[in-house]
Design a protein around this motif. Structure first.
Motif, PDB file in Angstrom:
ATOM      1  N   UNK A 107      -3.679   5.019  -8.470  1.00  0.00           N
ATOM      2  CA  UNK A 107      -3.702   4.807  -7.021  1.00  0.00           C
ATOM      3  C   UNK A 107      -4.649   3.670  -6.637  1.00  0.00           C
ATOM      4  N   UNK A 108      -5.720   3.492  -7.385  1.00  0.00           N
ATOM      5  CA  UNK A 108      -6.697   2.449  -7.079  1.00  0.00           C
ATOM      6  C   UNK A 108      -6.194   1.062  -7.471  1.00  0.00           C
ATOM      7  N   UNK A 109      -5.217   1.011  -8.355  1.00  0.00           N
ATOM      8  CA  UNK A 109      -4.647  -0.273  -8.774  1.00  0.00           C
ATOM      9  C   UNK A 109      -3.430  -0.606  -7.934  1.00  0.00           C
ATOM     10  N   UNK A 110      -2.353  -0.948  -8.619  1.00  0.00           N
ATOM     11  CA  UNK A 110      -1.095  -1.273  -7.959  1.00  0.00           C
ATOM     12  C   UNK A 110      -0.078  -0.196  -8.336  1.00  0.00           C
ATOM     13  N   UNK A 111       0.024   0.891  -7.535  1.00  0.00           N
ATOM     14  CA  UNK A 111       0.909   1.999  -7.895  1.00  0.00           C
ATOM     15  C   UNK A 111       2.369   1.554  -7.976  1.00  0.00           C
ATOM     16  N   UNK A 112       3.132   2.141  -8.905  1.00  0.00           N
ATOM     17  CA  UNK A 112       4.550   1.819  -8.987  1.00  0.00           C
ATOM     18  C   UNK A 112       5.278   2.266  -7.706  1.00  0.00           C
ATOM     19  N   UNK A 113       6.451   1.703  -7.453  1.00  0.00           N
ATOM     20  CA  UNK A 113       7.177   2.025  -6.207  1.00  0.00           C
ATOM     21  C   UNK A 113       7.396   3.523  -5.973  1.00  0.00           C
ATOM     22  N   UNK A 114       7.733   4.287  -7.014  1.00  0.00           N
ATOM     23  CA  UNK A 114       7.985   5.718  -6.813  1.00  0.00           C
ATOM     24  C   UNK A 114       6.722   6.432  -6.324  1.00  0.00           C
ATOM     25  N   UNK A 115       5.557   5.971  -6.796  1.00  0.00           N
ATOM     26  CA  UNK A 115       4.299   6.603  -6.392  1.00  0.00           C
ATOM     27  C   UNK A 115       3.924   6.201  -4.968  1.00  0.00           C
ATOM     28  N   UNK A 116       4.197   4.958  -4.608  1.00  0.00           N
ATOM     29  CA  UNK A 116       3.944   4.540  -3.219  1.00  0.00           C
ATOM     30  C   UNK A 116       4.799   5.374  -2.261  1.00  0.00           C
ATOM     31  N   UNK A 117       6.056   5.632  -2.651  1.00  0.00           N
ATOM     32  CA  UNK A 117       6.927   6.488  -1.823  1.00  0.00           C
ATOM     33  C   UNK A 117       6.361   7.901  -1.729  1.00  0.00           C
ATOM     34  N   UNK A 118       5.909   8.426  -2.858  1.00  0.00           N
ATOM     35  CA  UNK A 118       5.344   9.786  -2.866  1.00  0.00           C
ATOM     36  C   UNK A 118       4.122   9.879  -1.961  1.00  0.00           C
ATOM     37  N   UNK A 119       3.312   8.827  -1.956  1.00  0.00           N
ATOM     38  CA  UNK A 119       2.111   8.818  -1.127  1.00  0.00           C
ATOM     39  C   UNK A 119       2.456   8.873   0.364  1.00  0.00           C
ATOM     40  N   UNK A 120       3.621   8.363   0.719  1.00  0.00           N
ATOM     41  CA  UNK A 120       4.043   8.301   2.123  1.00  0.00           C
ATOM     42  C   UNK A 120       4.977   9.445   2.505  1.00  0.00           C
ATOM     43  N   UNK A 121       5.073  10.457   1.651  1.00  0.00           N
ATOM     44  CA  UNK A 121       6.013  11.564   1.859  1.00  0.00           C
ATOM     45  C   UNK A 121       5.952  12.139   3.275  1.00  0.00           C
ATOM     46  N   UNK A 122       4.766  12.403   3.773  1.00  0.00           N
ATOM     47  CA  UNK A 122       4.630  13.033   5.086  1.00  0.00           C
ATOM     48  C   UNK A 122       4.974  12.103   6.231  1.00  0.00           C
ATOM     49  N   UNK A 123       5.004  10.799   5.968  1.00  0.00           N
ATOM     50  CA  UNK A 123       5.286   9.838   7.014  1.00  0.00           C
ATOM     51  C   UNK A 123       6.757   9.486   7.126  1.00  0.00           C
ATOM     52  N   UNK A 124       7.559   9.855   6.083  1.00  0.00           N
ATOM     53  CA  UNK A 124       8.984   9.522   6.095  1.00  0.00           C
ATOM     54  C   UNK A 124       9.774  10.570   6.842  1.00  0.00           C
ATOM     55  N   UNK A 125      10.842  10.158   7.503  1.00  0.00           N
ATOM     56  CA  UNK A 125      11.691  11.147   8.167  1.00  0.00           C
ATOM     57  C   UNK A 125      12.426  11.998   7.144  1.00  0.00           C
TER      58      UNK A 125
END
Length: 126
Positions: A107-125
């Motif tokens: 997370x402190x580096x450059x997370x892969x796309x799937x992890x960035x999506x997971x991090x935003x789970x609560x913000x997605x419809x």
């Protein structure tokens, strides 16, 4: 983001998704992580669809779930519900603490796309 671990002892990732009776839930951020509690899965029928549904309900606010094994239909249902399943290395070889620390490093580096999506789970419809 909330991360679930299929664990019998709240220390090791040592359970198959379909057979796990409890999951350790951690709130993992880039600079901190804390144990948020255990989720007990209530048996909800005998067939695999009921078992999957019970676990999905218990883990609905998690972005990632770590397990030792998971079947294809269960993994597909997790992904459809915006929960990313990850198979841990070996049967109980990895500790939850080790995985949390590795996840924070990513997370402190450059997370892969799937992890960035997971991090935003609560913000997605939904």
């Amino acid at each position: 983001m909330k991360v679930a671990f299929a664990s019998s002892d709240n220390n090791h990732i040592d359970q198959h998704f379909g057979w796990a009776e409890k999951f350790a839930i951690w709130d993992v951020q880039m600079d901190q992580a804390r144990f948020a509690g255990m989720v007990q899965v209530q048996p909800d029928g005998a067939d695999s669809e009921d078992k999957i549904a019970a676990r999905l309900g218990a883990l609905s606010d998690c972005a990632i779930v770590y397990v030792t094994q998971i079947g294809g239909p269960a993994a597909a249902k997790l992904v459809a519900n915006k929960i990313h399943p990850i198979k841990s290395k070996g049967e109980g070889e990895e500790t939850i603490q080790e995985v949390v620390e590795k996840l924070q490093q990513v997370l402190q580096g450059n997370p892969p796309p799937w992890l960035r999506k997971a991090m935003l789970k609560d913000e997605r419809p939904t």
